[in-house]
Enzyme design. Structure first.
Site, PDB file in Angstrom:
ATOM      1  N   ASP A  78      21.234 -53.843  -6.055  1.00  0.00           N
ATOM      2  CA  ASP A  78      21.817 -52.659  -6.680  1.00  0.00           C
ATOM      3  C   ASP A  78      20.764 -51.577  -6.878  1.00  0.00           C
ATOM      4  OD1 ASP A  78      20.677 -54.462  -8.596  1.00  0.00           O
ATOM      5  OD2 ASP A  78      21.511 -53.239 -10.207  1.00  0.00           O
ATOM      6  N   GLU A 140      20.755 -55.966 -11.441  1.00  0.00           N
ATOM      7  CA  GLU A 140      19.438 -55.982 -12.081  1.00  0.00           C
ATOM      8  C   GLU A 140      19.228 -54.733 -12.914  1.00  0.00           C
ATOM      9  OE1 GLU A 140      15.082 -55.079 -12.422  1.00  0.00           O
ATOM     10  OE2 GLU A 140      16.662 -53.926 -11.442  1.00  0.00           O
TER      11      GLU A 140
END
Length: 378
Positions: A78, A140
């Site tokens: 991400d 994350e």
């Protein structure tokens, strides 16, 4: 089979948006990136498992080879949101300029997977004796959902793990944790001409802030780790809002603060210190003080300086091992095996407009990853 070129991997990773955000209008999930990685890993002979943790939030675990132990190469898929008006390049396209790759995720850190795949292609795996694992996680940048879930549920037991966050190819063996809370004080509003008819939330917050500053000084005096550039835990009062008029008793006030604990300070221990610091104020003002986390707390992380992965990786990189003050998924993966953070690009590019990876990192990174694979899988 003809495999994609390194640049093709990079281009497809960057052009596939995978923003994670606590703002639902930005949050996208990472399924499309995971599916691309899965196909590429399978083409290279890996066994691939995909797990959907929440809707649109996926982890991938690829395995090349068999046996016990081995090496885990990990990273998140991400990215953070972006402000298009501050970018001179298209965030979701790989642009070559100034001897750099520009694009969202070039350094932090989707591009790392292109390096892994390229290193795998360049190795003859005939004499492999231990497995190579590739872990690609979700979220994350928000909750670290993927790494938390994986560390709590996986059955694999690699010997060592490398997380490819941008460290300028310097091995990192430790970082501080991060805890961020909101403290909300509910008072009783009223006209300022008659203080007895109200409860001033700002005045209560003043007592809270004094208690937190006392704790801040205690942390500096009682905890010290010379391995960090800032060798003590930090406590920062970052945001406060309360009241609406100078002639009105403040009925509500909210403070946001953070603490960055050193490795070795447990999250429960830190929470106990925070509660203890505020217990007198809470007893004085029962029912008026609420404390809520702004995100899931992240513990500090430290890999022993004596671990074989520390010494061997330092030799391979030709760099001294360091510690840093930012956070990664390392505290969770360290629960599985000794873990280092090591990857191409600079942390100074993370979360910045015109994020880039300098071409000067390309060949050294592929070389370092290849040597790590040989060291721990053969």
């Amino acid at each position: 089979m003809k495999f994609p070129e390194f640049k093709d991997y990079y281009q497809q990773l960057i052009s596939t948006s995978s923003i994670s955000s606590t703002d639902s209008s930005w949050d996208e999930g990472n399924a499309e990136v995971i599916n691309k990685l899965a196909q590429w890993c399978e083409d290279l002979g890996c066994e691939v498992e995909i797990e959907e943790i929440e809707k649109g939030k996926l982890n991938l675990l690829a395995k090349l080879g068999s046996g016990e132990g081995g090496l885990l190469l990990a990273g998140h898929t991400d990215t953070v949101p972006y402000d298009e008006g501050r970018w001179n390049y298209e965030p979701h396209a790989l642009t070559e300029a100034n001897d750099r790759f520009y694009g969202l995720g070039t350094a932090d850190m989707k591009g790392f997977f292109a390096f892994i795949l390229e290193a795998i292609k360049n190795i003859n795996w005939k004499d492999q004796s231990k497995p190579l694992y590739i872990l690609a996680t979700c979220d994350e940048e928000t909750t670290m959902l993927g790494a938390r879930h994986f560390a709590s549920n996986t059955k694999i037991q690699p010997d060592y793990c490398i997380i490819g966050e941008p460290t300028s190819l310097k091995p990192i063996r430790g970082h501080k944790g991060h805890v961020a809370n909101a403290i909300r004080v509910t008072g009783k509003s009223g006209h300022s001409s008659d203080p007895a008819h109200g409860v001033n939330a700002l005045e209560i917050m003043n007592e809270i802030m004094f208690a937190l500053m006392t704790l801040k000084n205690k942390l500096v005096k009682e905890y010290h780790n010379p391995g960090f550039s800032i060798p003590y835990p930090t406590l920062n009062l970052g945001h406060i809002h309360g009241g609406d008029s100078p002639n009105r008793i403040c009925g509500c006030c909210e403070l946001h603060y953070d603490v960055r604990p050193l490795p070795g300070i447990s999250l429960d221990g830190l929470d106990n210190m925070l509660r203890d610091a505020l217990k007198e104020v809470e007893a004085k003002w029962p029912g008026r003080i609420d404390i809520t986390p702004l995100h899931e707390p992240i513990p500090g992380y430290e890999c022993s300086a004596d671990s074989p992965i520390v010494t061997s990786t330092a030799d391979i990189c030709g760099q001294d091992v360091e510690t840093v003050n930012y956070c990664t998924e390392a505290p969770f993966l360290q629960d599985l095996c000794p873990t280092l953070v090591l990857g191409p690009g600079s942390i100074e590019q993370a979360h910045q407009p015109d994020e880039y990876l300098a071409f000067s990192f390309i060949d050294p990174t592929i070389s370092v990853l290849s040597k790590l694979m040989y060291k721990h899988c053969f």
